[in-house]
Design a protein around this motif. Structure first.
Motif, PDB file in Angstrom:
ATOM      1  N   ILE A  30     -35.473 -37.882  10.225  1.00 10.69           N
ATOM      2  CA  ILE A  30     -35.491 -36.545  10.828  1.00 10.69           C
ATOM      3  C   ILE A  30     -36.300 -35.590   9.947  1.00 10.69           C
ATOM      4  O   ILE A  30     -37.033 -34.737  10.456  1.00 10.69           O
ATOM      5  N   GLU A  31     -36.195 -35.750   8.643  1.00 12.75           N
ATOM      6  CA  GLU A  31     -37.013 -34.943   7.726  1.00 12.75           C
ATOM      7  C   GLU A  31     -38.496 -35.213   7.937  1.00 12.75           C
ATOM      8  O   GLU A  31     -39.318 -34.283   7.958  1.00 12.75           O
ATOM      9  N   GLU A  32     -38.857 -36.483   8.111  1.00 11.07           N
ATOM     10  CA  GLU A  32     -40.264 -36.840   8.309  1.00 11.07           C
ATOM     11  C   GLU A  32     -40.816 -36.243   9.602  1.00 11.07           C
ATOM     12  O   GLU A  32     -42.013 -35.968   9.712  1.00 11.07           O
ATOM     13  N   LEU A  33     -39.937 -36.038  10.582  1.00  7.90           N
ATOM     14  CA  LEU A  33     -40.364 -35.497  11.875  1.00  7.90           C
ATOM     15  C   LEU A  33     -40.393 -33.969  11.888  1.00  7.90           C
ATOM     16  O   LEU A  33     -40.794 -33.368  12.892  1.00  7.90           O
ATOM     17  N   ALA A  34     -39.998 -33.346  10.792  1.00  9.43           N
ATOM     18  CA  ALA A  34     -39.927 -31.882  10.752  1.00  9.43           C
ATOM     19  C   ALA A  34     -41.249 -31.193  11.094  1.00  9.43           C
ATOM     20  O   ALA A  34     -41.227 -30.135  11.731  1.00  9.43           O
ATOM     21  N   HIS A  93     -24.200 -33.939  16.824  1.00  8.86           N
ATOM     22  CA  HIS A  93     -25.199 -32.951  16.440  1.00  8.86           C
ATOM     23  C   HIS A  93     -26.371 -32.970  17.411  1.00  8.86           C
ATOM     24  O   HIS A  93     -26.906 -34.045  17.722  1.00  8.86           O
ATOM     25  N   ARG A  94     -26.806 -31.795  17.863  1.00 15.28           N
ATOM     26  CA  ARG A  94     -28.053 -31.690  18.599  1.00 15.28           C
ATOM     27  C   ARG A  94     -29.202 -31.671  17.609  1.00 15.28           C
ATOM     28  O   ARG A  94     -29.239 -30.858  16.700  1.00 15.28           O
ATOM     29  N   VAL A  95     -30.149 -32.592  17.808  1.00 15.34           N
ATOM     30  CA  VAL A  95     -31.376 -32.622  17.011  1.00 15.34           C
ATOM     31  C   VAL A  95     -32.535 -32.502  18.000  1.00 15.34           C
ATOM     32  O   VAL A  95     -32.617 -33.256  18.968  1.00 15.34           O
ATOM     33  N   VAL A  96     -33.423 -31.554  17.751  1.00 15.94           N
ATOM     34  CA  VAL A  96     -34.456 -31.258  18.735  1.00 15.94           C
ATOM     35  C   VAL A  96     -35.469 -32.389  18.859  1.00 15.94           C
ATOM     36  O   VAL A  96     -35.772 -32.851  19.955  1.00 15.94           O
ATOM     37  N   HIS A  97     -36.013 -32.847  17.735  1.00 16.39           N
ATOM     38  CA  HIS A  97     -37.143 -33.781  17.818  1.00 16.39           C
ATOM     39  C   HIS A  97     -36.818 -35.118  17.154  1.00 16.39           C
ATOM     40  O   HIS A  97     -36.503 -35.189  15.977  1.00 16.39           O
ATOM     41  N   GLY A  98     -36.892 -36.170  17.961  1.00 10.82           N
ATOM     42  CA  GLY A  98     -36.687 -37.524  17.438  1.00 10.82           C
ATOM     43  C   GLY A  98     -37.946 -38.360  17.459  1.00 10.82           C
ATOM     44  O   GLY A  98     -37.892 -39.564  17.172  1.00 10.82           O
ATOM     45  N   GLY A  99     -39.095 -37.738  17.791  1.00 12.42           N
ATOM     46  CA  GLY A  99     -40.340 -38.504  17.843  1.00 12.42           C
ATOM     47  C   GLY A  99     -40.215 -39.680  18.787  1.00 12.42           C
ATOM     48  O   GLY A  99     -39.501 -39.640  19.784  1.00 12.42           O
ATOM     49  N   THR A 100     -40.915 -40.761  18.453  1.00  8.75           N
ATOM     50  CA  THR A 100     -40.811 -41.980  19.257  1.00  8.75           C
ATOM     51  C   THR A 100     -39.799 -42.961  18.677  1.00  8.75           C
ATOM     52  O   THR A 100     -39.525 -43.998  19.278  1.00  8.75           O
ATOM     53  N   SER A 136     -47.491 -18.842  15.918  1.00  8.84           N
ATOM     54  CA  SER A 136     -46.320 -17.981  15.820  1.00  8.84           C
ATOM     55  C   SER A 136     -46.307 -16.937  16.922  1.00  8.84           C
ATOM     56  O   SER A 136     -45.263 -16.672  17.545  1.00  8.84           O
ATOM     57  N   ALA A 137     -47.463 -16.341  17.204  1.00 11.31           N
ATOM     58  CA  ALA A 137     -47.534 -15.321  18.252  1.00 11.31           C
ATOM     59  C   ALA A 137     -47.215 -15.906  19.618  1.00 11.31           C
ATOM     60  O   ALA A 137     -46.471 -15.304  20.409  1.00 11.31           O
ATOM     61  N   LEU A 138     -47.772 -17.086  19.913  1.00 12.70           N
ATOM     62  CA  LEU A 138     -47.523 -17.715  21.212  1.00 12.70           C
ATOM     63  C   LEU A 138     -46.069 -18.149  21.361  1.00 12.70           C
ATOM     64  O   LEU A 138     -45.530 -18.179  22.471  1.00 12.70           O
ATOM     65  N   SER A 139     -45.417 -18.484  20.241  1.00 10.48           N
ATOM     66  CA  SER A 139     -44.030 -18.959  20.281  1.00 10.48           C
ATOM     67  C   SER A 139     -43.017 -17.828  20.285  1.00 10.48           C
ATOM     68  O   SER A 139     -41.986 -17.910  20.955  1.00 10.48           O
ATOM     69  N   HIS A 140     -43.307 -16.761  19.545  1.00 11.94           N
ATOM     70  CA  HIS A 140     -42.303 -15.718  19.331  1.00 11.94           C
ATOM     71  C   HIS A 140     -42.641 -14.377  19.956  1.00 11.94           C
ATOM     72  O   HIS A 140     -41.768 -13.518  20.081  1.00 11.94           O
ATOM     73  N   HIS A 141     -43.883 -14.187  20.358  1.00  9.98           N
ATOM     74  CA  HIS A 141     -44.287 -12.891  20.908  1.00  9.98           C
ATOM     75  C   HIS A 141     -45.016 -13.039  22.242  1.00  9.98           C
ATOM     76  O   HIS A 141     -45.703 -12.127  22.676  1.00  9.98           O
ATOM     77  N   PRO A 145     -40.891 -27.660  13.240  1.00 10.81           N
ATOM     78  CA  PRO A 145     -40.578 -27.001  11.966  1.00 10.81           C
ATOM     79  C   PRO A 145     -39.521 -25.915  12.074  1.00 10.81           C
ATOM     80  O   PRO A 145     -38.889 -25.576  11.067  1.00 10.81           O
ATOM     81  N   LEU A 146     -39.317 -25.352  13.259  1.00 11.48           N
ATOM     82  CA  LEU A 146     -38.303 -24.325  13.427  1.00 11.48           C
ATOM     83  C   LEU A 146     -36.928 -24.893  13.746  1.00 11.48           C
ATOM     84  O   LEU A 146     -35.927 -24.171  13.678  1.00 11.48           O
ATOM     85  N   HIS A 147     -36.870 -26.181  14.094  1.00 11.09           N
ATOM     86  CA  HIS A 147     -35.623 -26.755  14.582  1.00 11.09           C
ATOM     87  C   HIS A 147     -35.069 -27.874  13.707  1.00 11.09           C
ATOM     88  O   HIS A 147     -33.904 -27.823  13.301  1.00 11.09           O
ATOM     89  N   ASN A 148     -35.868 -28.914  13.435  1.00  6.64           N
ATOM     90  CA  ASN A 148     -35.328 -30.063  12.724  1.00  6.64           C
ATOM     91  C   ASN A 148     -34.727 -29.726  11.357  1.00  6.64           C
ATOM     92  O   ASN A 148     -33.661 -30.243  11.010  1.00  6.64           O
ATOM     93  N   PRO A 149     -35.360 -28.868  10.543  1.00  5.98           N
ATOM     94  CA  PRO A 149     -34.749 -28.568   9.235  1.00  5.98           C
ATOM     95  C   PRO A 149     -33.363 -27.942   9.346  1.00  5.98           C
ATOM     96  O   PRO A 149     -32.458 -28.291   8.568  1.00  5.98           O
ATOM     97  N   VAL A 150     -33.168 -27.025  10.301  1.00  5.66           N
ATOM     98  CA  VAL A 150     -31.845 -26.418  10.420  1.00  5.66           C
ATOM     99  C   VAL A 150     -30.861 -27.373  11.087  1.00  5.66           C
ATOM    100  O   VAL A 150     -29.657 -27.337  10.793  1.00  5.66           O
ATOM    101  N   ASN A 151     -31.337 -28.239  11.996  1.00  5.13           N
ATOM    102  CA  ASN A 151     -30.462 -29.287  12.524  1.00  5.13           C
ATOM    103  C   ASN A 151     -29.947 -30.159  11.391  1.00  5.13           C
ATOM    104  O   ASN A 151     -28.764 -30.519  11.347  1.00  5.13           O
ATOM    105  N   LEU A 152     -30.827 -30.488  10.457  1.00  2.00           N
ATOM    106  CA  LEU A 152     -30.433 -31.286   9.295  1.00  2.00           C
ATOM    107  C   LEU A 152     -29.442 -30.549   8.410  1.00  2.00           C
ATOM    108  O   LEU A 152     -28.526 -31.165   7.837  1.00  2.00           O
ATOM    109  N   ALA A 153     -29.609 -29.250   8.282  1.00  2.00           N
ATOM    110  CA  ALA A 153     -28.667 -28.471   7.471  1.00  2.00           C
ATOM    111  C   ALA A 153     -27.256 -28.625   8.019  1.00  2.00           C
ATOM    112  O   ALA A 153     -26.291 -28.811   7.268  1.00  2.00           O
TER     113      ALA A 153
END
Length: 394
Positions: free
Chosen positions: A110-114, A87-94, A263-268, A118-126
């Motif tokens: 991984i939940e604690e690092l969400a 599984h690819r997981v985006v954020h593993g912290g330190t 959100s604007a800087l990330s998606h627009h 917030p856009l990646h770790n929860p769906v990676n966990l799913a």
């Protein structure tokens, strides 16, 4: 060890998957479930060069999406009996410096690092949860995009922000695209016939997300993405570097809150904001002042990071282009390195524009700094790390 590893890259509304032969690196099957959660979803399952197996239906959640993947394997083959699921997981912290076997403790971490992704770790966990249910006896391996970047020295990862933020809230640079950097830096060394321990590289992963990474002796020493994937280069929809005071200014003059600005800087932002589309191919295909300015902003930012990392490394053996734009857009490669001849960096026009697909040099023969195109293969890197883990490194 013989067998196949199923690699899952679970996104917010999609599941990308590949079945990887651990001996040959061949892909007996690959596919994509898209538009999960929408009224009309699609599954495309490929097994070779023939027509794909396709289904159009609603996928209310990732569970239904993975169920459809299992049904596609049953209907169109091959037999699905993986030795592991990667599984690819985006954020593993330190906490996660390398791939790990998934257990309940890893899932909790991984939940604690969400909040960091917030856009990646929860769906990676799913995807992890669904795969554990589908293959309860098969090892599940998490491979973290941040792990390769954890070799950054303190002077690279430390932000000049209040100590409390750093110590209590964990504010620091993490960096991303580590799975890609690990693969292409190893392949670049092999292409040059050099020991990775003696190489200084600048890896330019240019896709919808984009980053620059300085690598010395196989270890990341600086990278353009920061605490989140928003910092650094101009990207498809992400702005990259902006003044941190922008959020405060917009709050004062337009009433925007921090979430709206982020959100604007990330998606627009990025190419989308500059040219009306986040697809580099569409921008490149236009001939107007807006598109030309967007391209100059994009390549100027890349060039600036190349110069900075050259100064940081002191010596550069190769610059490596990868990612969808980096691998396929000759004009972007040339513009990103234009004017750097005095640093020994040059692109040969004929090689750059007419080079075959695959790993290749696009710098002039005998160049002081090699300029390489190395197609990334994150799926193989995930499978390789998963295989090393379950086989004890053998």
């Amino acid at each position: 060890m013989a067998g196949h590893i199923l690699v899952l890259n679970t996104g917010s509304s999609s599941i990308k998957y590949e079945l990887v032969d651990v001996r040959t690196q061949e892909r007996p099957a690959r596919g994509l479930v898209e538009r999960i959660g929408e009224e009309k979803g699609r599954l495309t399952h490929r097994t070779g060069d023939g027509p794909p197996y396709e289904r159009e239906q609603s996928f209310p959640g990732h569970g239904e999406g993975l169920d459809a993947v299992m049904e596609a394997f049953a209907a169109a083959g091959p037999t699905l009996d993986p030795v592991a699921v990667g599984h690819r997981v985006v954020h593993g912290g330190t906490r996660f410096t390398e791939a790990v076997l998934v257990d309940d403790g890893v899932i909790a971490a991984i939940e604690e690092l969400a909040p960091l992704a917030p856009l990646h770790n929860p769906v990676n966990l799913a995807g992890i949860r669904v795969a554990r249910a589908a293959f309860p006896e098969v090892p599940q391996v998490a491979v973290f995009d941040t792990a390769f970047q954890l070799t950054l020295p303190p002077e690279a990862y430390t932000y000049a922000v209040p100590r409390e933020w750093r110590e209590r809230l964990g504010v620091r640079r993490f960096g991303f695209h580590g799975t890609s950097c690990a693969y292409v830096s190893r392949r670049a060394a092999a292409f040059l016939g050099r020991d990775p321990a003696g190489l200084n590289l600048i890896v330019l992963h240019l896709g919808n997300g984009a980053s620059a990474t300085a690598i010395s002796g196989g270890r990341s020493v600086d990278t353009s993405m920061g605490m989140t994937p928003l910092e650094g280069l101009v990207m498809g929809t992400r702005s990259g570097d902006v003044d941190p005071a922008l959020a405060g200014y917009l709050a004062r003059v337009d009433g925007l809150d921090a979430g709206q600005v982020e959100s604007a800087l990330s998606h627009h932002g990025g190419l989308l904001a500059l040219a009306g589309t986040g697809d580099m191919r569409e921008v490149r295909g236009r001939d107007d002042d807006t598109a030309r300015l967007a391209l100059e902003i994009y390549t100027r930012r890349v060039r600036k990071y190349v110069g900075a990392y050259y100064a940081l490394l002191g010596r550069v053996d190769a610059i490596v282009f990868t990612g969808g734009v980096g691998e396929h857009d000759a004009a972007t490669r040339a513009a990103s390195l234009a004017g750097l001849d005095r640093l020994g960096i040059a692109v040969d026009p004929a090689r750059n524009e007419a080079g075959p697909a695959g790993e290749r040099a696009v710098s002039p023969p005998g160049a002081e700094v090699s300029v390489l195109v190395i197609p990334t293969d994150e799926e193989w890197e995930i499978a390789r790390q998963a295989l090393a883990l379950i086989s004890g490194g053998s």
